[in-house]
Enzyme design. Structure first.
Site, mmCIF file in Angstrom:
data_model
loop_
_atom_site.group_PDB
_atom_site.id
_atom_site.type_symbol
_atom_site.label_atom_id
_atom_site.label_comp_id
_atom_site.label_asym_id
_atom_site.label_seq_id
_atom_site.Cartn_x
_atom_site.Cartn_y
_atom_site.Cartn_z
ATOM 1 N N TYR A 50 -2.398 -1.568 10.400
ATOM 2 C CA TYR A 50 -2.533 -1.619 8.890
ATOM 3 C C TYR A 50 -0.999 -1.110 8.503
ATOM 4 C CZ TYR A 50 -3.877 -1.015 4.084
ATOM 5 O OH TYR A 50 -4.343 -1.201 2.707
ATOM 6 N N SER A 52 0.826 -1.151 -0.155
ATOM 7 C CA SER A 52 -0.045 0.003 0.084
ATOM 8 C C SER A 52 1.111 1.158 0.033
ATOM 9 C CB SER A 52 -0.969 -0.154 1.296
ATOM 10 O OG SER A 52 -1.531 1.416 1.599
HETATM 11 P P1 NAD Z 1 -11.336 -6.217 -0.615
HETATM 12 O O1 NAD Z 1 -12.138 -6.163 0.806
HETATM 13 O O2 NAD Z 1 -12.369 -5.952 -1.850
HETATM 14 O O3 NAD Z 1 -10.665 -7.777 -0.647
HETATM 15 C C1 NAD Z 1 -10.044 -8.358 0.348
HETATM 16 C C2 NAD Z 1 -9.903 -9.635 -0.174
HETATM 17 O O4 NAD Z 1 -9.317 -10.336 1.102
HETATM 18 C C3 NAD Z 1 -11.526 -10.287 -0.067
HETATM 19 O O5 NAD Z 1 -11.440 -11.196 -0.915
HETATM 20 C C4 NAD Z 1 -11.594 -11.128 1.206
HETATM 21 O O6 NAD Z 1 -12.352 -12.292 1.437
HETATM 22 C C5 NAD Z 1 -10.062 -11.463 1.726
HETATM 23 N N1 NAD Z 1 -9.576 -11.835 2.916
HETATM 24 C C6 NAD Z 1 -9.873 -10.988 3.878
HETATM 25 N N2 NAD Z 1 -9.594 -11.551 5.172
HETATM 26 C C7 NAD Z 1 -9.050 -12.788 4.707
HETATM 27 C C8 NAD Z 1 -8.879 -14.276 5.630
HETATM 28 N N3 NAD Z 1 -8.718 -13.981 6.826
HETATM 29 N N4 NAD Z 1 -8.605 -15.111 4.758
HETATM 30 C C9 NAD Z 1 -8.704 -15.103 3.239
HETATM 31 N N5 NAD Z 1 -9.133 -13.976 2.703
HETATM 32 C C10 NAD Z 1 -9.320 -12.870 3.340
HETATM 33 O O7 NAD Z 1 -10.201 -5.109 -0.624
HETATM 34 P P2 NAD Z 1 -9.169 -4.785 -1.638
HETATM 35 O O8 NAD Z 1 -9.052 -3.293 -1.694
HETATM 36 O O9 NAD Z 1 -9.247 -5.419 -2.973
HETATM 37 O O10 NAD Z 1 -7.983 -5.203 -1.175
HETATM 38 C C11 NAD Z 1 -6.873 -6.206 -1.417
HETATM 39 C C12 NAD Z 1 -5.438 -5.640 -1.059
HETATM 40 O O11 NAD Z 1 -4.964 -4.329 -1.383
HETATM 41 C C13 NAD Z 1 -5.393 -5.795 0.523
HETATM 42 O O12 NAD Z 1 -4.151 -6.102 1.027
HETATM 43 C C14 NAD Z 1 -5.254 -3.909 0.798
HETATM 44 O O13 NAD Z 1 -4.638 -3.661 2.041
HETATM 45 C C15 NAD Z 1 -4.646 -3.536 -0.335
HETATM 46 N N6 NAD Z 1 -4.772 -2.125 -0.724
HETATM 47 C C16 NAD Z 1 -6.044 -1.782 -0.826
HETATM 48 C C17 NAD Z 1 -6.219 -0.274 -1.098
HETATM 49 C C18 NAD Z 1 -7.681 0.186 -1.635
HETATM 50 O O14 NAD Z 1 -7.759 1.467 -1.670
HETATM 51 N N7 NAD Z 1 -8.665 -0.486 -1.827
HETATM 52 C C19 NAD Z 1 -5.078 0.544 -1.116
HETATM 53 C C20 NAD Z 1 -3.835 -0.003 -0.778
HETATM 54 C C21 NAD Z 1 -3.775 -1.568 -0.650
#
Ligand code: NAD
Length: 256
Positions: free
Chosen positions: A151, A138
């Protein structure tokens, strides 16, 4: 040769976008995620692109089940060529109220699962003298915001972990890199919008503009497909000298 990719958290958001792109390129895709309709999501993508797939609704807090997912995947496809550590959760709270169990879950899901999975795929990648490990960190891996201590600790550590694995993988044909997005409009962010509206007593538009995109010089959510495209680029055979890097896609946020 067809490559096999395992993407954690690939039944939602960024992981799903990556899974869809890799499927469209003909990879075997191993899906993982906790969405109730995860099996259906995986099947729909697999049908659309006529690829082989597996789906594991494995909770990454369960280390035995996580290792079993890797073993079953390697048994089915012969190897995992690309591992994308994407699953992650967020929790927002001042540190003095931050629940300890939330701290543990965030560290375990966002960070420790990447270690467990990397360790589990290592032998197979080493034997093949090929591997691509891509960690979705991130912008919060480089910089901080208040009330997100767990986080931010997990994402900073992910960048350090990426470098260490890159060094170990260098003689083995295994690369390890991180992608560091700014705000992407996915469920993890949508949930924060609701919370921030309540916490600040401001409108949805104000939360997006002033709280979320306030620090991004380019005032746009990051396009999810650009993250998937960068993952695809890093995964190529020809990207073998790209390793140990953490790539911001953050509208200039961490340039300041
Ligand atoms: P999201 O909530 O859409 O997806 C997260 C996924 O992780 C889901 O499929 C969920 O079921 C899975 N997950 C969560 N806990 C779990 C567990 N215990 N076991 C198995 N699966 C699990 O979120 P996203 O935005 O797609 O995030 C994906 C990654 O990107 C994350 O690591 C997040 O920190 C990172 N990220 C997101 C953003 C943003 O703005 N959306 C920015 C920077 C980084």
């Amino acid at each position: 040769m067809i490559k096999t990719v395992l993407i954690t958290g690939s039944t939602s958001g960024i992981g799903k976008a990556i899974a869809t792109l890799f499927a469209s390129k003909g990879c075997h895709v191993i899906f993982n995620g906790l969405e109730n309709n995860g099996a259906e999501i995986a099947q729909t993508i697999a049908d659309e692109y006529k690829i082989k797939h597996l789906f594991f609704p494995v909770n990454l807090l369960d280390r035995l089940a996580t290792k079993a997912m890797i073993a079953k995947s390697i048994e089915t496809f012969g190897s995992i060529d690309i591992l994308i550590n994407n699953a992650g959760i967020q929790f927002v709270s001042p540190v003095e109220d931050f629940p300890e169990e939330k701290w543990d879950d965030i560290i375990n899901i966002n960070l420790s699962s990447a270690f467990i999975l990397t360790k589990a795929v290592w032998h197979s990648m080493k034997q093949k003298q090929f591997g691509r490990i891509i960690n979705i960190a991130s912008a919060h891996g480089f910089t901080a915001s208040p009330f997100k201590s767990a986080y931010i600790a997990s994402k900073h550590a992910m960048i350090g972990f990426t470098k260490a694995i890159a060094l170990e993988g260098a003689p083995l044909g295994i690369t390890c890199n991180a992608i560091c997005p700014g705000y992407v409009h996915t469920p993890i962010v949508e949930n924060q919008i609701e919370n921030q509206m309540k916490a600040h007593g401001i409108s949805r538009d104000e939360v997006i503009k002033n709280v979320m995109l306030g620090k991004q010089p380019i005032k746009e959510f990051i396009n999810i497909d650009v993250i998937a495209e960068l993952a695809w680029f890093i995964a190529q055979d020809s990207s073998r000298t790209i390793t140990g890097a953490s790539f911001p896609i953050d509208g200039g946020w961490t340039a300041e």
